[in-house]
Design a protein around this motif. Structure first.
Motif, PDB file in Angstrom:
ATOM      1  N   VAL A   1       1.124  -1.145   0.295  1.00  0.00           N
ATOM      2  CA  VAL A   1       0.501   0.012  -0.518  1.00  0.00           C
ATOM      3  C   VAL A   1       1.479   1.212  -0.177  1.00  0.00           C
ATOM      4  CG1 VAL A   1      -1.867  -1.888   1.541  1.00  0.00           C
ATOM      5  CG2 VAL A   1      -0.216   0.119   2.280  1.00  0.00           C
ATOM      6  N   GLY A   2       1.933   0.679  -0.146  1.00  0.00           N
ATOM      7  CA  GLY A   2       3.119   2.149   0.373  1.00  0.00           C
ATOM      8  C   GLY A   2       4.625   1.846   0.449  1.00  0.00           C
ATOM      9  N   ILE A   3       5.725   2.916   0.576  1.00  0.00           N
ATOM     10  CA  ILE A   3       6.913   2.549   0.504  1.00  0.00           C
ATOM     11  C   ILE A   3       7.195   4.187   1.322  1.00  0.00           C
ATOM     12  CG2 ILE A   3       7.866   4.170  -1.506  1.00  0.00           C
ATOM     13  CD1 ILE A   3       9.825   1.345  -1.203  1.00  0.00           C
ATOM     14  N   VAL A   4       7.820   3.368   2.335  1.00  0.00           N
ATOM     15  CA  VAL A   4       8.649   4.473   3.281  1.00  0.00           C
ATOM     16  C   VAL A   4       9.977   4.830   3.532  1.00  0.00           C
ATOM     17  CG1 VAL A   4       8.536   3.127   5.611  1.00  0.00           C
ATOM     18  CG2 VAL A   4       8.245   5.993   5.679  1.00  0.00           C
ATOM     19  N   THR A   5      10.691   5.323   3.028  1.00  0.00           N
ATOM     20  CA  THR A   5      12.207   5.830   2.861  1.00  0.00           C
ATOM     21  C   THR A   5      12.761   6.605   3.881  1.00  0.00           C
ATOM     22  OG1 THR A   5      12.140   7.269   1.547  1.00  0.00           O
ATOM     23  CG2 THR A   5      12.204   5.221   0.682  1.00  0.00           C
ATOM     24  N   GLN A   6      14.133   6.391   4.222  1.00  0.00           N
ATOM     25  CA  GLN A   6      14.485   7.376   5.117  1.00  0.00           C
ATOM     26  C   GLN A   6      14.322   8.822   4.909  1.00  0.00           C
ATOM     27  OE1 GLN A   6      18.985   6.652   4.458  1.00  0.00           O
ATOM     28  NE2 GLN A   6      19.268   5.370   6.321  1.00  0.00           N
ATOM     29  N   HIS A   7      14.170   8.949   3.901  1.00  0.00           N
ATOM     30  CA  HIS A   7      13.858  10.679   2.950  1.00  0.00           C
ATOM     31  C   HIS A   7      12.737  11.059   3.316  1.00  0.00           C
ATOM     32  CE1 HIS A   7      14.367  14.245   0.489  1.00  0.00           C
ATOM     33  NE2 HIS A   7      13.187  13.592   0.282  1.00  0.00           N
ATOM     34  N   ASP A   8      12.216   9.705   3.622  1.00  0.00           N
ATOM     35  CA  ASP A   8      10.214  10.530   3.636  1.00  0.00           C
ATOM     36  C   ASP A   8      10.790  10.940   5.587  1.00  0.00           C
ATOM     37  OD1 ASP A   8       8.894   9.511   1.236  1.00  0.00           O
ATOM     38  OD2 ASP A   8       8.760   7.399   2.202  1.00  0.00           O
ATOM     39  N   LEU A   9      11.061  10.538   6.439  1.00  0.00           N
ATOM     40  CA  LEU A   9      10.832  10.165   7.756  1.00  0.00           C
ATOM     41  C   LEU A   9      11.858  10.913   8.201  1.00  0.00           C
ATOM     42  CD1 LEU A   9      11.878   6.108   8.702  1.00  0.00           C
ATOM     43  CD2 LEU A   9       9.276   7.615   8.719  1.00  0.00           C
ATOM     44  N   VAL A  10      13.315  11.318   7.553  1.00  0.00           N
ATOM     45  CA  VAL A  10      13.632  12.477   8.224  1.00  0.00           C
ATOM     46  C   VAL A  10      13.727  13.652   7.391  1.00  0.00           C
ATOM     47  CG1 VAL A  10      16.362  13.761   7.319  1.00  0.00           C
ATOM     48  CG2 VAL A  10      15.890  11.085   7.538  1.00  0.00           C
TER      49      VAL A  10
ATOM     50  N   LYS B   1       1.271   5.473   8.011  1.00  0.00           N
ATOM     51  CA  LYS B   1       0.289   5.749   6.359  1.00  0.00           C
ATOM     52  C   LYS B   1       0.340   7.157   5.747  1.00  0.00           C
ATOM     53  CE  LYS B   1      -3.746   5.161   8.580  1.00  0.00           C
ATOM     54  NZ  LYS B   1      -4.617   4.418   9.389  1.00  0.00           N
ATOM     55  N   LYS B   2       0.933   8.513   7.099  1.00  0.00           N
ATOM     56  CA  LYS B   2       0.818  10.132   6.767  1.00  0.00           C
ATOM     57  C   LYS B   2       1.710  10.186   5.986  1.00  0.00           C
ATOM     58  CE  LYS B   2      -3.037  10.620   8.644  1.00  0.00           C
ATOM     59  NZ  LYS B   2      -4.424  10.955   8.519  1.00  0.00           N
ATOM     60  N   VAL B   3       2.819   9.067   6.166  1.00  0.00           N
ATOM     61  CA  VAL B   3       4.279   9.738   5.845  1.00  0.00           C
ATOM     62  C   VAL B   3       4.632   8.837   4.813  1.00  0.00           C
ATOM     63  CG1 VAL B   3       4.592  10.965   7.957  1.00  0.00           C
ATOM     64  CG2 VAL B   3       5.649   8.957   7.316  1.00  0.00           C
ATOM     65  N   MET B   4       4.110   8.134   4.360  1.00  0.00           N
ATOM     66  CA  MET B   4       4.768   6.306   3.166  1.00  0.00           C
ATOM     67  C   MET B   4       4.508   7.745   1.740  1.00  0.00           C
ATOM     68  SD  MET B   4       1.858   3.405   3.230  1.00  0.00           S
ATOM     69  CE  MET B   4       0.288   4.285   2.620  1.00  0.00           C
ATOM     70  N   THR B   5       4.991   6.975   0.893  1.00  0.00           N
ATOM     71  CA  THR B   5       4.420   7.844  -0.928  1.00  0.00           C
ATOM     72  C   THR B   5       4.148   6.198  -1.125  1.00  0.00           C
ATOM     73  OG1 THR B   5       6.848   7.849  -0.956  1.00  0.00           O
ATOM     74  CG2 THR B   5       5.781   7.384  -2.785  1.00  0.00           C
ATOM     75  N   PRO B   6       2.496   6.736  -1.095  1.00  0.00           N
ATOM     76  CA  PRO B   6       1.383   5.848  -1.753  1.00  0.00           C
ATOM     77  C   PRO B   6       1.584   4.978  -2.978  1.00  0.00           C
ATOM     78  CG  PRO B   6       0.702   7.852  -1.609  1.00  0.00           C
ATOM     79  CD  PRO B   6       2.057   8.109  -1.130  1.00  0.00           C
ATOM     80  N   ASP B   7       2.505   6.012  -4.250  1.00  0.00           N
ATOM     81  CA  ASP B   7       2.159   5.639  -5.282  1.00  0.00           C
ATOM     82  C   ASP B   7       3.583   4.406  -5.994  1.00  0.00           C
ATOM     83  OD1 ASP B   7       2.002   4.881  -7.864  1.00  0.00           O
ATOM     84  OD2 ASP B   7       2.647   7.442  -8.022  1.00  0.00           O
ATOM     85  N   VAL B   8       3.554   3.290  -4.970  1.00  0.00           N
ATOM     86  CA  VAL B   8       4.774   2.503  -5.198  1.00  0.00           C
ATOM     87  C   VAL B   8       5.008   1.714  -6.136  1.00  0.00           C
ATOM     88  CG1 VAL B   8       5.947   1.451  -4.147  1.00  0.00           C
ATOM     89  CG2 VAL B   8       4.499   2.030  -2.817  1.00  0.00           C
ATOM     90  N   VAL B   9       6.299   1.950  -7.029  1.00  0.00           N
ATOM     91  CA  VAL B   9       7.314   1.472  -8.399  1.00  0.00           C
ATOM     92  C   VAL B   9       6.893  -0.046  -8.319  1.00  0.00           C
ATOM     93  CG1 VAL B   9       8.630   1.310 -10.391  1.00  0.00           C
ATOM     94  CG2 VAL B   9       7.607   3.349  -9.045  1.00  0.00           C
ATOM     95  N   THR B  10       6.093  -0.793  -8.744  1.00  0.00           N
ATOM     96  CA  THR B  10       6.719  -2.586  -8.781  1.00  0.00           C
ATOM     97  C   THR B  10       7.096  -3.329 -10.060  1.00  0.00           C
ATOM     98  OG1 THR B  10       4.180  -3.438  -8.588  1.00  0.00           O
ATOM     99  CG2 THR B  10       5.382  -2.498  -7.131  1.00  0.00           C
TER     100      THR B  10
END
Length: 167
Positions: A47-56, A105-114
């Motif tokens: 449903v999404g992806i979360v990275t260091q960049h999103d969190l920092v 879910k509030k900070v993840m990138t929902p548009d995931v390339v798979t």
């Protein structure tokens, strides 16, 4: 023989849930050897992806970042993003506390390339080298569920191994 995502992927994938707290995910990321997690629901659908960049990005102030404590006081761990915060930015502490309890879910990138397991090496290279997105990890989806991840380093290793083998 052309390599596919199935040949390159890691099957044992660490994931997070959309409802996991930012603080929990930051703690896991601080101990991980990679820079992000696929976010999956209870049925293993990505449903999404979360990275260091999103969190920092949650803890940046102007052009600076700060030490991000993990857990509750006294903070025993920190994520090592160096910082220089002045007393003028004291209100940042309020933002820090507010963001630590935020669900991923509030900070993840929902548009995931798979990719699918049969995606070939050329298609994977095109995605990882895309000029528009900085993709390091491609979730591999089969029948709508996460079955693995292809990391940029997996592709580089495979190309090197083929070169060394003379193919």
């Amino acid at each position: 023989m052309q390599l596919s995502a199935r040949d390159l992927m890691t099957e044992d994938v660490e994931t997070v849930s959309p409802d996991d707290d930012v603080s929990d995910v930051l703690g896991r990321l601080a101990r991980a050897d990679f820079n992000g997690f696929p976010v999956v629901d209870e049925d293993d659908h990505v449903v999404g992806i979360v990275t260091q960049h999103d969190l920092v990005g949650l803890f940046e102030t102007k052009d600076r970042t700060l030490w991000i404590p993990i857990g509750l006081p006294p903070f025993m761990e920190t994520v090592t993003y160096a910082v220089d915060i002045s007393w003028d930015d004291f209100d940042l502490g309020v933002d820090l506390v507010k963001n630590m309890d935020k669900p991923i879910k509030k900070v993840m990138t929902p548009d995931v390339v798979t990719v699918e397991p049969d995606a070939d090496l050329d298609a994977i290279l095109d995605l990882l080298a895309d000029d528009e997105r900085d993709i390091n990890r491609l979730p591999v989806i089969e029948d709508g569920r996460l079955v693995g991840v292809v990391a940029r380093q997996d592709v580089i290793r495979a190309i090197r191994d083929r070169r060394l083998a003379g193919n």
